[in-house]
Write a protein that holds these residues in place. Structure first.
Motif, PDB file in Angstrom:
ATOM      1  N   THR A   1       0.829  -1.204   0.000  1.00 25.88           N
ATOM      2  CA  THR A   1       0.000   0.000   0.000  1.00 25.88           C
ATOM      3  C   THR A   1       0.862   1.252   0.000  1.00 25.88           C
ATOM      4  O   THR A   1       0.587   2.225  -0.727  1.00 25.88           O
ATOM      5  CB  THR A   1      -0.929   0.000   1.227  1.00 25.88           C
ATOM      6  N   LEU A   2       1.925   1.234   0.790  1.00 27.69           N
ATOM      7  CA  LEU A   2       2.802   2.407   0.860  1.00 27.69           C
ATOM      8  C   LEU A   2       3.537   2.638  -0.445  1.00 27.69           C
ATOM      9  O   LEU A   2       3.736   3.792  -0.867  1.00 27.69           O
ATOM     10  CB  LEU A   2       3.799   2.231   2.010  1.00 27.69           C
ATOM     11  N   ARG A   3       3.941   1.562  -1.127  1.00 29.08           N
ATOM     12  CA  ARG A   3       4.601   1.744  -2.422  1.00 29.08           C
ATOM     13  C   ARG A   3       3.655   2.424  -3.407  1.00 29.08           C
ATOM     14  O   ARG A   3       4.059   3.277  -4.191  1.00 29.08           O
ATOM     15  CB  ARG A   3       5.056   0.386  -2.962  1.00 29.08           C
ATOM     16  N   ARG A   4       2.396   2.032  -3.335  1.00 31.60           N
ATOM     17  CA  ARG A   4       1.424   2.653  -4.243  1.00 31.60           C
ATOM     18  C   ARG A   4       1.198   4.122  -3.886  1.00 31.60           C
ATOM     19  O   ARG A   4       1.089   4.982  -4.768  1.00 31.60           O
ATOM     20  CB  ARG A   4       0.115   1.877  -4.178  1.00 31.60           C
ATOM     21  N   ASP A   5       1.136   4.429  -2.609  1.00 32.09           N
ATOM     22  CA  ASP A   5       0.986   5.825  -2.184  1.00 32.09           C
ATOM     23  C   ASP A   5       2.171   6.666  -2.649  1.00 32.09           C
ATOM     24  O   ASP A   5       2.011   7.780  -3.158  1.00 32.09           O
ATOM     25  CB  ASP A   5       0.875   5.907  -0.659  1.00 32.09           C
ATOM     26  N   ILE A   6       3.367   6.127  -2.474  1.00 25.97           N
ATOM     27  CA  ILE A   6       4.573   6.866  -2.869  1.00 25.97           C
ATOM     28  C   ILE A   6       4.604   7.055  -4.381  1.00 25.97           C
ATOM     29  O   ILE A   6       4.989   8.120  -4.879  1.00 25.97           O
ATOM     30  CB  ILE A   6       5.832   6.141  -2.350  1.00 25.97           C
ATOM     31  N   ALA A   7       4.194   6.025  -5.125  1.00 27.90           N
ATOM     32  CA  ALA A   7       4.135   6.156  -6.585  1.00 27.90           C
ATOM     33  C   ALA A   7       3.156   7.250  -6.991  1.00 27.90           C
ATOM     34  O   ALA A   7       3.417   8.035  -7.914  1.00 27.90           O
ATOM     35  CB  ALA A   7       3.745   4.821  -7.216  1.00 27.90           C
TER      36      ALA A   7
ATOM     37  N   GLU B   1       2.626  13.006  -8.889  1.00 27.87           N
ATOM     38  CA  GLU B   1       2.188  14.397  -8.717  1.00 27.87           C
ATOM     39  C   GLU B   1       3.364  15.348  -8.548  1.00 27.87           C
ATOM     40  O   GLU B   1       3.164  16.554  -8.368  1.00 27.87           O
ATOM     41  CB  GLU B   1       1.263  14.497  -7.505  1.00 27.87           C
ATOM     42  N   GLY B   2       4.582  14.811  -8.586  1.00 21.96           N
ATOM     43  CA  GLY B   2       5.769  15.649  -8.465  1.00 21.96           C
ATOM     44  C   GLY B   2       6.075  16.118  -7.064  1.00 21.96           C
ATOM     45  O   GLY B   2       6.814  17.092  -6.872  1.00 21.96           O
ATOM     46  N   LEU B   3       5.521  15.420  -6.052  1.00 20.63           N
ATOM     47  CA  LEU B   3       5.691  15.871  -4.673  1.00 20.63           C
ATOM     48  C   LEU B   3       6.873  15.217  -3.972  1.00 20.63           C
ATOM     49  O   LEU B   3       7.263  15.651  -2.884  1.00 20.63           O
ATOM     50  CB  LEU B   3       4.407  15.590  -3.884  1.00 20.63           C
ATOM     51  N   LEU B   4       7.423  14.167  -4.558  1.00 20.69           N
ATOM     52  CA  LEU B   4       8.591  13.520  -3.964  1.00 20.69           C
ATOM     53  C   LEU B   4       9.358  12.802  -5.061  1.00 20.69           C
ATOM     54  O   LEU B   4       8.903  12.670  -6.207  1.00 20.69           O
ATOM     55  CB  LEU B   4       8.171  12.549  -2.839  1.00 20.69           C
ATOM     56  N   HIS B   5      10.532  12.337  -4.696  1.00 17.92           N
ATOM     57  CA  HIS B   5      11.390  11.592  -5.616  1.00 17.92           C
ATOM     58  C   HIS B   5      11.538  10.178  -5.076  1.00 17.92           C
ATOM     59  O   HIS B   5      12.030   9.980  -3.963  1.00 17.92           O
ATOM     60  CB  HIS B   5      12.762  12.270  -5.731  1.00 17.92           C
TER      61      HIS B   5
ATOM     62  N   ARG C   1      -0.749   3.732 -14.812  1.00 17.87           N
ATOM     63  CA  ARG C   1      -1.573   3.370 -13.658  1.00 17.87           C
ATOM     64  C   ARG C   1      -0.926   3.836 -12.356  1.00 17.87           C
ATOM     65  O   ARG C   1      -1.611   4.278 -11.421  1.00 17.87           O
ATOM     66  CB  ARG C   1      -1.798   1.864 -13.634  1.00 17.87           C
ATOM     67  N   LEU C   2       0.402   3.745 -12.263  1.00 19.36           N
ATOM     68  CA  LEU C   2       1.106   4.215 -11.069  1.00 19.36           C
ATOM     69  C   LEU C   2       0.942   5.719 -10.893  1.00 19.36           C
ATOM     70  O   LEU C   2       0.769   6.212  -9.780  1.00 19.36           O
ATOM     71  CB  LEU C   2       2.588   3.858 -11.163  1.00 19.36           C
ATOM     72  N   HIS C   3       0.969   6.448 -11.995  1.00 18.72           N
ATOM     73  CA  HIS C   3       0.833   7.907 -11.919  1.00 18.72           C
ATOM     74  C   HIS C   3      -0.616   8.335 -11.677  1.00 18.72           C
ATOM     75  O   HIS C   3      -0.860   9.391 -11.096  1.00 18.72           O
ATOM     76  CB  HIS C   3       1.347   8.555 -13.210  1.00 18.72           C
ATOM     77  N   ASP C   4      -1.565   7.533 -12.126  1.00 14.92           N
ATOM     78  CA  ASP C   4      -2.976   7.892 -11.973  1.00 14.92           C
ATOM     79  C   ASP C   4      -3.768   6.634 -11.612  1.00 14.92           C
ATOM     80  O   ASP C   4      -4.349   5.971 -12.482  1.00 14.92           O
ATOM     81  CB  ASP C   4      -3.498   8.499 -13.283  1.00 14.92           C
ATOM     82  N   PRO C   5      -3.809   6.274 -10.325  1.00 21.03           N
ATOM     83  CA  PRO C   5      -4.498   5.038  -9.912  1.00 21.03           C
ATOM     84  C   PRO C   5      -5.980   5.010 -10.236  1.00 21.03           C
ATOM     85  O   PRO C   5      -6.578   3.934 -10.290  1.00 21.03           O
ATOM     86  CB  PRO C   5      -4.272   5.013  -8.391  1.00 21.03           C
ATOM     87  N   ASP C   6      -6.588   6.169 -10.469  1.00 20.47           N
ATOM     88  CA  ASP C   6      -8.031   6.221 -10.679  1.00 20.47           C
ATOM     89  C   ASP C   6      -8.433   6.287 -12.155  1.00 20.47           C
ATOM     90  O   ASP C   6      -9.612   6.450 -12.462  1.00 20.47           O
ATOM     91  CB  ASP C   6      -8.621   7.424  -9.947  1.00 20.47           C
ATOM     92  N   ARG C   7      -7.462   6.146 -13.067  1.00 15.16           N
ATOM     93  CA  ARG C   7      -7.802   6.212 -14.493  1.00 15.16           C
ATOM     94  C   ARG C   7      -8.644   4.994 -14.891  1.00 15.16           C
ATOM     95  O   ARG C   7      -8.603   3.953 -14.238  1.00 15.16           O
ATOM     96  CB  ARG C   7      -6.519   6.280 -15.335  1.00 15.16           C
TER      97      ARG C   7
END
Length: 368
Positions: free
Chosen positions: A41-47, A52-56, A340-346
């Motif tokens: 779950t955390l990997r998906r949140d971080i992805a 969104e460009g909020l972290l690396h 999908r990683l960049h936009d989980p809701d697509r």
């Protein structure tokens, strides 16, 4: 995602960003213990946050994009390169035929998407692919799966159902599947094998052949699609599929293999069939050799189109063949996973890619 799940996800992501601003770096293992959330779950949140460009994203965790503190084991930040998202676990049923080029395509796209491939091989005879897939998910860095699981094993329905419920993006490759009472589509990238087979029939029909048979492999998941394309093209060109050979053969070299080849050639002769589509290359080459031993020359006495084009061009005569877009399949699967990683809701995507027909020396107009 329902409203409650969205709220939980937003709260987790806010906590991750708060920890990042406080510490400059976070690791998934620490976050999992602290927040009581699974690493997947955390990997998906971080992805999602990386998209969104909020972290690396880096191996095992994340840094702020503006942070100067390096993470042990992480590559230096390079603004010209995409941020590292993690690994795509990839499970294919063979590492020596058809699939290597699919993997190469995925690897090419991975470098452009900030991902790397973690490859594992299964087999067409696998009774249950789930243990292999679970082992891929056990890798801390895996943020998504690209898989070609067996759809004929007794456990296949349960495996697909499980894949649809895990909190990790999944893209099926050269497989189509639906789940649940509403038949929800599982994200996938496939070759249009039926269209490829139809191309072969139309090519042979354009040469003047009126009886065009089909020979498929008994155990290949591609065979039903090839057979459907042959039937469709017969209808489109006014050919009678019942007037020719329509059969499946066992794997080359198994008991009964030689007898199966002879039965095909006997059937071709008895029906006056002048052309045949054969899946796959190995079966096509063996059929040509057996025909020549029996005095039937290719293409003068029989036109042959192979399906797969893995080694068909190396044979003599070089075989006309349908080539599935293997490398493009791999690239598209990886790109779909990254999206999908960049936009989980697509919306769920099902990508279909067209094969090509390579005309060589094994097809010609029928004699006389």
């Amino acid at each position: 995602m329902n409203p409650e799940s969205r709220t939980l996800a937003a709260s987790r992501r806010a906590s991750i960003l708060e920890a990042l601003h406080r510490d400059g770096v976070v690791r998934i293992s620490d976050l999992s213990e602290r927040m009581g959330v699974t690493p997947v779950t955390l990997r998906r949140d971080i992805a999602h946050l990386a998209g969104e460009g909020l972290l690396h994203r880096v191996h095992g965790g994340a840094t702020l994009r503006t942070a100067d503190t390096p993470v042990p084991g992480a590559a230096p930040f390079d603004a010209a390169r995409p941020p590292y998202l993690g690994s795509a676990g990839m499970l294919v049923p063979s590492l020596d035929y058809y699939w290597p080029e699919v993997v190469r395509g995925a690897e090419e796209e991975a470098s452009a998407q900030g991902l790397r491939i973690l490859l594992r091989g299964s087999s067409y005879e696998s009774a249950d692919d789930r243990p292999q897939l679970e082992r891929l998910l056990d890798h801390e860095d895996v943020c998504g799966l690209i898989a070609a699981p067996s759809l004929t094993a007794p456990s296949s329905a349960a495996t697909i159902e499980w894949l649809s419920t895990i909190d990790t993006p999944v893209v099926l490759v050269e497989r189509l599947a639906t789940v649940g009472p509403r038949q929800a589509v599982v994200e996938s990238v496939v070759s249009d094998h039926a269209l490829g087979a139809a191309m072969a029939v139309h090519h042979l029909s354009s040469l003047g052949h009126r009886r065009i048979g089909v020979v498929t492999s008994e155990h290949s998941p591609t065979s039903p699609h090839v057979h459907r394309g042959w039937l469709d093209a017969c209808a489109e060109t006014g050919l009678d599929p019942a007037s020719t050979v329509d059969t499946a053969v066992p794997r080359p070299g198994v008991p009964g293999w030689d007898a199966a080849l002879d039965a095909v050639l006997d059937g071709l002769a008895a029906t006056g069939t002048t052309a045949v589509l054969v899946h796959a290359d190995t079966e096509a080459m063996a059929l040509v050799q057996r025909a020549e031993q029996r005095g039937v020359q290719v293409p003068a006495g029989l036109s042959v189109v192979a399906y797969d084009d893995e080694v068909a061009a190396l044979f003599t005569p070089a075989l006309t063949a349908v080539r599935p877009p293997r490398r493009s399949i791999g690239r598209a699967a990886l790109a779909l996973l990254a999206a999908r990683l960049h936009d989980p809701d697509r919306p769920t995507h099902r990508v279909v890619i067209t094969p090509s027909l390579r005309v060589r020396g094994s097809t010609a107009p029928p004699a006389g």
